[in-house]
Scaffold this motif. Structure first.
Motif, PDB file in Angstrom:
ATOM      1  N   SER A 154     -17.295  13.666  -0.789  1.00  0.00           N
ATOM      2  CA  SER A 154     -16.710  14.191   0.451  1.00  0.00           C
ATOM      3  C   SER A 154     -16.762  13.166   1.574  1.00  0.00           C
ATOM      4  CB  SER A 154     -17.436  15.476   0.873  1.00  0.00           C
ATOM      5  OG  SER A 154     -17.209  16.513  -0.056  1.00  0.00           O
ATOM      6  N   ILE A 155     -17.782  12.299   1.573  1.00  0.00           N
ATOM      7  CA  ILE A 155     -17.847  11.207   2.550  1.00  0.00           C
ATOM      8  C   ILE A 155     -16.649  10.283   2.362  1.00  0.00           C
ATOM      9  CG2 ILE A 155     -19.092   9.101   3.154  1.00  0.00           C
ATOM     10  CD1 ILE A 155     -20.437  11.388   4.407  1.00  0.00           C
ATOM     11  N   SER A 156     -16.290  10.016   1.110  1.00  0.00           N
ATOM     12  CA  SER A 156     -15.119   9.179   0.830  1.00  0.00           C
ATOM     13  C   SER A 156     -13.850   9.835   1.365  1.00  0.00           C
ATOM     14  CB  SER A 156     -14.986   8.938  -0.679  1.00  0.00           C
ATOM     15  OG  SER A 156     -16.094   8.228  -1.168  1.00  0.00           O
ATOM     16  N   ASP A 157     -13.704  11.136   1.118  1.00  0.00           N
ATOM     17  CA  ASP A 157     -12.549  11.858   1.648  1.00  0.00           C
ATOM     18  C   ASP A 157     -12.528  11.786   3.173  1.00  0.00           C
ATOM     19  OD1 ASP A 157     -11.761  12.546  -0.898  1.00  0.00           O
ATOM     20  OD2 ASP A 157     -12.442  14.623  -0.786  1.00  0.00           O
ATOM     21  N   LEU A 158     -13.691  11.976   3.779  1.00  0.00           N
ATOM     22  CA  LEU A 158     -13.781  11.954   5.238  1.00  0.00           C
ATOM     23  C   LEU A 158     -13.347  10.594   5.795  1.00  0.00           C
ATOM     24  CD1 LEU A 158     -14.773  13.336   7.900  1.00  0.00           C
ATOM     25  CD2 LEU A 158     -16.982  12.245   7.463  1.00  0.00           C
ATOM     26  N   GLU A 159     -13.789   9.522   5.166  1.00  0.00           N
ATOM     27  CA  GLU A 159     -13.422   8.189   5.646  1.00  0.00           C
ATOM     28  C   GLU A 159     -11.913   7.972   5.596  1.00  0.00           C
ATOM     29  OE1 GLU A 159     -14.488   3.449   4.984  1.00  0.00           O
ATOM     30  OE2 GLU A 159     -15.593   4.982   3.868  1.00  0.00           O
ATOM     31  N   LEU A 160     -11.282   8.403   4.509  1.00  0.00           N
ATOM     32  CA  LEU A 160      -9.836   8.209   4.381  1.00  0.00           C
ATOM     33  C   LEU A 160      -9.054   9.157   5.282  1.00  0.00           C
ATOM     34  CD1 LEU A 160      -9.748   7.558   0.564  1.00  0.00           C
ATOM     35  CD2 LEU A 160      -8.988   5.967   2.321  1.00  0.00           C
ATOM     36  N   LEU A 161      -9.628  10.297   5.603  1.00  0.00           N
ATOM     37  CA  LEU A 161      -9.006  11.170   6.603  1.00  0.00           C
ATOM     38  C   LEU A 161      -9.061  10.513   7.980  1.00  0.00           C
ATOM     39  CD1 LEU A 161     -10.450  14.630   5.497  1.00  0.00           C
ATOM     40  CD2 LEU A 161      -8.017  14.044   5.574  1.00  0.00           C
ATOM     41  N   MET A 162     -10.211   9.958   8.326  1.00  0.00           N
ATOM     42  CA  MET A 162     -10.387   9.405   9.668  1.00  0.00           C
ATOM     43  C   MET A 162      -9.642   8.093   9.861  1.00  0.00           C
ATOM     44  SD  MET A 162     -14.221  10.332  11.014  1.00  0.00           S
ATOM     45  CE  MET A 162     -15.148   9.318   9.888  1.00  0.00           C
ATOM     46  N   ASN A 163      -9.568   7.232   8.821  1.00  0.00           N
ATOM     47  CA  ASN A 163      -8.947   5.914   9.026  1.00  0.00           C
ATOM     48  C   ASN A 163      -7.443   5.904   8.773  1.00  0.00           C
ATOM     49  OD1 ASN A 163      -8.462   5.636   6.245  1.00  0.00           O
ATOM     50  ND2 ASN A 163     -10.126   4.179   5.906  1.00  0.00           N
ATOM     51  N   GLY A 164      -6.881   7.030   8.368  1.00  0.00           N
ATOM     52  CA  GLY A 164      -5.439   7.106   8.158  1.00  0.00           C
ATOM     53  C   GLY A 164      -4.987   6.917   6.732  1.00  0.00           C
ATOM     54  N   GLY A 165      -5.931   6.655   5.813  1.00  0.00           N
ATOM     55  CA  GLY A 165      -5.547   6.479   4.414  1.00  0.00           C
ATOM     56  C   GLY A 165      -4.945   7.734   3.814  1.00  0.00           C
ATOM     57  N   PHE A 166      -5.322   8.903   4.363  1.00  0.00           N
ATOM     58  CA  PHE A 166      -4.769  10.173   3.897  1.00  0.00           C
ATOM     59  C   PHE A 166      -3.717  10.724   4.863  1.00  0.00           C
ATOM     60  CE2 PHE A 166      -8.627  11.668   1.140  1.00  0.00           C
ATOM     61  CZ  PHE A 166      -8.250  10.772   0.148  1.00  0.00           C
ATOM     62  N   SER A 167      -3.102   9.857   5.645  1.00  0.00           N
ATOM     63  CA  SER A 167      -2.020  10.323   6.524  1.00  0.00           C
ATOM     64  C   SER A 167      -0.982  11.058   5.688  1.00  0.00           C
ATOM     65  CB  SER A 167      -1.360   9.127   7.219  1.00  0.00           C
ATOM     66  OG  SER A 167      -2.279   8.461   8.055  1.00  0.00           O
ATOM     67  N   PRO A 168      -0.461  12.197   6.152  1.00  0.00           N
ATOM     68  CA  PRO A 168      -0.533  12.732   7.520  1.00  0.00           C
ATOM     69  C   PRO A 168      -1.613  13.791   7.745  1.00  0.00           C
ATOM     70  CG  PRO A 168       1.117  13.932   6.313  1.00  0.00           C
ATOM     71  CD  PRO A 168       0.522  12.941   5.339  1.00  0.00           C
ATOM     72  N   LEU A 169      -2.618  13.886   6.847  1.00  0.00           N
ATOM     73  CA  LEU A 169      -3.642  14.916   7.012  1.00  0.00           C
ATOM     74  C   LEU A 169      -4.460  14.665   8.280  1.00  0.00           C
ATOM     75  CD1 LEU A 169      -5.011  15.353   3.364  1.00  0.00           C
ATOM     76  CD2 LEU A 169      -3.011  16.390   4.434  1.00  0.00           C
ATOM     77  N   LYS A 170      -4.808  15.748   8.956  1.00  0.00           N
ATOM     78  CA  LYS A 170      -5.564  15.661  10.211  1.00  0.00           C
ATOM     79  C   LYS A 170      -6.966  16.252  10.074  1.00  0.00           C
ATOM     80  CE  LYS A 170      -1.189  16.106  12.662  1.00  0.00           C
ATOM     81  NZ  LYS A 170      -0.355  16.963  13.551  1.00  0.00           N
ATOM     82  N   GLY A 171      -7.337  16.581   8.863  1.00  0.00           N
ATOM     83  CA  GLY A 171      -8.656  17.143   8.614  1.00  0.00           C
ATOM     84  C   GLY A 171      -8.710  17.683   7.200  1.00  0.00           C
ATOM     85  N   PHE A 172      -9.827  18.291   6.845  1.00  0.00           N
ATOM     86  CA  PHE A 172      -9.915  18.943   5.545  1.00  0.00           C
ATOM     87  C   PHE A 172      -8.954  20.140   5.526  1.00  0.00           C
ATOM     88  CE2 PHE A 172     -14.060  16.765   5.657  1.00  0.00           C
ATOM     89  CZ  PHE A 172     -14.011  16.137   4.418  1.00  0.00           C
ATOM     90  N   MET A 173      -8.288  20.334   4.408  1.00  0.00           N
ATOM     91  CA  MET A 173      -7.208  21.316   4.318  1.00  0.00           C
ATOM     92  C   MET A 173      -7.691  22.736   4.608  1.00  0.00           C
ATOM     93  SD  MET A 173      -5.042  20.115   0.979  1.00  0.00           S
ATOM     94  CE  MET A 173      -4.152  18.556   0.982  1.00  0.00           C
ATOM     95  N   ASN A 174      -6.851  23.466   5.330  1.00  0.00           N
ATOM     96  CA  ASN A 174      -7.097  24.897   5.477  1.00  0.00           C
ATOM     97  C   ASN A 174      -6.552  25.619   4.243  1.00  0.00           C
ATOM     98  OD1 ASN A 174      -4.290  25.181   5.828  1.00  0.00           O
ATOM     99  ND2 ASN A 174      -4.477  25.054   8.060  1.00  0.00           N
ATOM    100  N   LYS A 175      -6.749  26.923   4.192  1.00  0.00           N
ATOM    101  CA  LYS A 175      -6.387  27.667   2.986  1.00  0.00           C
ATOM    102  C   LYS A 175      -4.883  27.633   2.717  1.00  0.00           C
ATOM    103  CE  LYS A 175      -7.123  32.023   0.562  1.00  0.00           C
ATOM    104  NZ  LYS A 175      -7.656  33.422   0.642  1.00  0.00           N
ATOM    105  N   THR A 176      -4.076  27.679   3.769  1.00  0.00           N
ATOM    106  CA  THR A 176      -2.618  27.664   3.592  1.00  0.00           C
ATOM    107  C   THR A 176      -2.173  26.377   2.920  1.00  0.00           C
ATOM    108  OG1 THR A 176      -2.260  29.080   5.518  1.00  0.00           O
ATOM    109  CG2 THR A 176      -0.399  27.739   4.776  1.00  0.00           C
ATOM    110  N   ASP A 177      -2.659  25.232   3.417  1.00  0.00           N
ATOM    111  CA  ASP A 177      -2.294  23.950   2.819  1.00  0.00           C
ATOM    112  C   ASP A 177      -2.842  23.820   1.405  1.00  0.00           C
ATOM    113  OD1 ASP A 177      -0.771  22.946   4.921  1.00  0.00           O
ATOM    114  OD2 ASP A 177      -2.489  22.052   5.932  1.00  0.00           O
ATOM    115  N   TYR A 178      -4.068  24.272   1.199  1.00  0.00           N
ATOM    116  CA  TYR A 178      -4.685  24.205  -0.133  1.00  0.00           C
ATOM    117  C   TYR A 178      -3.851  24.961  -1.166  1.00  0.00           C
ATOM    118  CZ  TYR A 178      -7.950  25.603  -3.863  1.00  0.00           C
ATOM    119  OH  TYR A 178      -8.538  25.876  -5.068  1.00  0.00           O
ATOM    120  N   GLU A 179      -3.485  26.185  -0.841  1.00  0.00           N
ATOM    121  CA  GLU A 179      -2.701  26.990  -1.788  1.00  0.00           C
ATOM    122  C   GLU A 179      -1.332  26.370  -2.024  1.00  0.00           C
ATOM    123  OE1 GLU A 179      -3.729  29.408  -3.499  1.00  0.00           O
ATOM    124  OE2 GLU A 179      -5.549  30.108  -2.510  1.00  0.00           O
TER     125      GLU A 179
END
Length: 570
Positions: free
Chosen positions: A41-66
Motif C-alpha cells: 500500500s505504501i507503493s500505491d500511495l507513492e504512485l498516487l502522490m507522485n502522479g504515476g497513477f494519474s488521473p487518480l486523486k486518492g485510493f478508490m471509492n466504492k463507485t470507482d472500485y466497482e
C-alpha cells in the motif's frame, strides 16, 4: 490539487501539497486517528502522490472500485483496469467513519498523507479474485495476497500528500514522472520505449529490448519494479546490481535505468494494460509487451496462466486511447547453431530452439547448479552467485511437522547434536515448546494463536537461514497454507527441508506424555490437533519418517542422507 503540464502526454496529478498546507495538516494530524500502511500500500500511495497513477486523486471509492472491476473504467469513464484500494482490518473499519480524515503513516510512524474518507465497505474477496485474476487458487500470488494478507474492508477517498516515502538505497535511480519527463527532455529523447520487468535481464530480454529500440526508433527506459512479488524470487538489491551490470552492454546514452515503486498483482492482460498507462504517465511513447507479461505462471507445469494473445489484443484495442504504441514480442528463444535469440515466430525450419524459464533458472540458482552461458551474461551470474551461493554454502531450515507425540522434538535434539558435532555451520534449535516459552508466552492455544506461534518460528528460521546458519524447527504446524508461506519465505534465503514425522495417531496417543489426547477424548479440552482439529499432512515432503518402527538415530540418518544427496553437505 495541482496538475503538471509536461510534454509526452496529458496531465499528471500531483497530490503533494505546498509547504503552508503541509504545516497545517501536520498540526491537524495531532487530533486525527492514524492508519499504518504495509509495503504494497505504501507503493500505491507513492504512485498516487507522485502522479504515476494519474488521473487518480486518492485510493478508490466504492463507485470507482466497482466500475473498474466490472468494465475496467473509473466511474467517470476513464480507462483504468486495476483497483487501487486501501485495505484495512475489521477493527479499523469499525473505528473509522465516512467523512472523517485520517493520518496515513508508514511502518515507522512517519506521516505521509492525510486521507479524507468517502467510503468504507467489506471486501468480497471471491468476486474480486474471479474478476481480477480469473481464479481463486491460492497458489496465484495475487490471490494469495488478497485472501491471506489483505484486511477485511476497503477504505476510499482523496489524499493530500505531505511527503513521499523515504528510500535509503539507490536514490539516484528513483524518479517521479515529472522528473523523468524533464530528464528525457534534457537528453533530447523524443521517442522512449518502456520495458517493465520484475526479474534480472538475461540475454533473451536484452535482445528483445534491442529489437524494440530498433523497431520503435527509440531510446530505452529500463523500468523495473522494486517490490518483490514472491519471496522465492531474487531479492531487490541483487536485482538492481544485475541491472547495473547489464547497462554497459547498451549503446551509450540510449538506456536509462529508473526504479518503479509499483507493487505488481500478477493479473495478466489487465495488468499489462495498467503498466502501459503507468509508462505513459512516466513519459514513454512506446511500451514493450513481452511473452507472458505479468503472468505468475504455473510452477508445476511450467506453463502460463493467461493466454499471451489476450494481452496483445487488449493492449492493441486501447493503445490509441492511452496514447502509447505497443511493441509486442513472442517468446524469445535461443538458436544454438547461430548463437542468437529470435522470437518464437521467427524460428527457421529444422532449428532446435532452447529456452530456460524463470522458474527453471531460479531452481538452478537455489540449488547451485550451473547456469548455461547462452542464457545470461557472466556478470549477472557472478552477482547472483554472490547473493545465492552453492547449496553447500547456503543456510537451510529443517522443518519437522507432525502430531504431538510423533517424535519431532526427540529427532530435533539428536539432529542438533549431530550438526554441532559436524560443525559445518552455526545451528539453532527452535522447538515449538521452547519458542512458545521465549517468544510466544503471551499466546494461548486457540487455532489463531497456535498459527501465530508457527509463523514466528518460521520468521526466526528465515533470519537464521539468511545468515547461512542451520535452523531446526519442530512445531506441529498442522496447516498446509502456513507451511507453504513459511517455505516461500525461507527459500528466498536458502534451503527448506520439510520432514513429515508421520507417526500414526494411535502410536502418538500411546506416548501421550502431556495428557493432551486423553483430555481431548474426555472433552476436557478442545482444539487438539488430530482429535477435534485437523492435521493437514504434507503432500510432498522432502523426507517422510514414521517413528513407530524407527529409532531417533535412524530417523536422523534419513535426514542427513537427504542433505548429502541434495548437496547441502560437502
Amino acid at each position: 490539487m495541482k496538475y503538471l503540464h509536461i510534454a509526452h502526454g496529458g496531465k499528471l496529478v500531483n497530490l503533494i501539497v505546498d509547504k503552508s498546507r503541509a504545516e497545517t495538516l501536520k498540526t491537524l494530524s495531532r487530533n486525527l486517528e492514524s492508519v499504518t500502511l504495509p509495503d504494497p500500500s505504501i507503493s500505491d500511495l507513492e504512485l498516487l502522490m507522485n502522479g504515476g497513477f494519474s488521473p487518480l486523486k486518492g485510493f478508490m471509492n466504492k463507485t470507482d472500485y466497482e466500475s473498474v472491476l466490472d468494465r475496467m473504467r473509473l466511474g467517470n469513464g476513464t480507462l483504468w483496469p486495476i483497483p487501487i484500494c486501501l485495505d484495512i482490518s475489521e477493527k479499523e473499519a469499525n473505528t473509522f467513519n465516512v467523512g472523517q480524515s485520517v493520518a496515513v503513516r508508514d511502518s515507522e510512524g512517519f506521516m505521509l498523507a492525510i486521507m479524507h474518507i468517502e467510503n468504507i465497505w467489506p471486501i468480497d474477496k471471491e468476486r474480486e479474485a474471479e474478476i481480477l485474476f480469473e481464479t481463486q487458487d491460492h497458489t496465484h500470488p495475487g490471490v494469495n495476497h488478497l485472501f491471506n494478507k489483505k484486511g477485511t474492508h476497503y477504505m476510499g477517498g482523496p489524499l493530500e500528500g505531505i511527503q513521499l516515502p523515504l528510500h535509503s538505497a539507490f536514490k539516484r535511480y528513483r524518479h517521479t514522472p515529472a522528473e523523468l519527463r524533464n530528464l528525457f527532455k534534457k537528453m533530447g529523447w523524443r521517442r522512449i520505449v518502456g520495458f517493465h520487468t520484475r526479474n534480472p535481464l538475461h540475454r533473451a530480454q536484452y535482445e528483445m529490448t534491442l529489437r524494440a529500440m530498433a523497431e520503435a526508433k527509440a531510446s530505452l527506459l529500463l523500468h523495473p519494479v522494486t517490490e518483490q512479488i514472491r519471496s522465492r524470487e531474487i531479492d531487490y538489491f541483487t536485482r538492481i546490481h544485475c541491472y547495473l551490470d547489464i547497462a554497459k552492454y547498451y549503446p551509450p546514452n540510449m538506456m536509462l535505468l529508473s526504479l518503479l515503486p509499483l507493487s505488481m498483482r500478477m493479473a495478466g492482460p489487465r495488468e499489462a494494460l495498467w503498466h502501459a498507462i503507468v509508462k505513459k504517465n512516466y513519459g514513454c511513447t512506446h511500451f514493450i509487451l513481452g511473452h507472458g507479461h505479468a503472468d505468475p505462471g504455473d510452477e508445476k507445469n511450467n506453463t502460463l496462466q493467461y493466454k499471451p494473445e489476450e494481452g496483445r489484443k487488449l493492449l492493441n484495442r486501447f493503445a490509441k486511447e492511452i496514447g502509447i504504441e505497443i511493441v509486442s514480442f513472442e517468446q524469445m528463444v535461443y538458436l544454438y547453431e547461430d548463437d542468437i535469440y529470435v522470437p518464437n515466430n521467427e524460428i527457421p525450419p529444422d532449428s532446435k530452439p532452447m529456452t530456460l524459464s524463470n522458474d527453471e533458472f531460479h531452481e538452478k540458482m537455489r540449488t547451485g547448479r550451473r547456469i548455461p552461458e547462452w542464457f545470461t551474461f557472466p556478470e549477472i551470474v557472478e552477482t547472483i552467485r554472490h547473493a545465492y551461493p552453492p547449496r553447500h554454502k547456503q543456510g537451510f531450515t529443517i522443518f519437522l511437522t507432525g502430531l504431538s507425540g510423533a517424535g519431532k522434538s526427540t529427532i530435533a535434539k539428536v539432529l542438533y547434536a549431530r550438526f554441532m558435532e559436524i560443525r559445518s555451520r552455526p545451528v539453532t534449535l527452535l522447538d515449538g515448546d521452547i519458542v512458545r516459552m521465549n517468544l510466544s508466552s503471551e499466546l494461548g492455544f486457540s487455532k489463531e494463536h497456535r498459527d501465530i506461534n508457527v509463523r514466528r518460528i518460521g520468521f526466526v528460521a528465515s533470519e537464521i537461514t539468511k545468515n547461512r546458519g542451520i535452523a531446526i524447527c519442530a512445531p506441529i504446524a498442522p496447516y498446509t497454507s502456513t507451511r507453504r508461506q513459511i517455505r516461500e519465505l525461507i527459500e528466498s534465503y536458502g534451503g527448506f527441508i520439510e520432514v513429515h514425522v508421520g507417526t500414526p495417531l494411535d502410536i502418538c496417543e500411546g506416548r501421550d506424555r502431556k495428557g493432551l489426547y486423553a483430555k481431548a477424548r474426555a472433552g476436557i479440552i478442545k482444539g487438539v490437533t488430530g482429535i477435534d482439529d485437523p492435521y493437514e499432512a504434507p503432500d510432498n515432503p522432502e523426507v517422510f519418517i514414521d517413528t513407530s518402527d524407527m529409532t531417533p538415530d535412524e530417523s536422523v540418518q534419513e535426514i542427513l542422507l537427504f542433505l548429502e544427496r541434495a548437496g547441502y553437505t560437502k
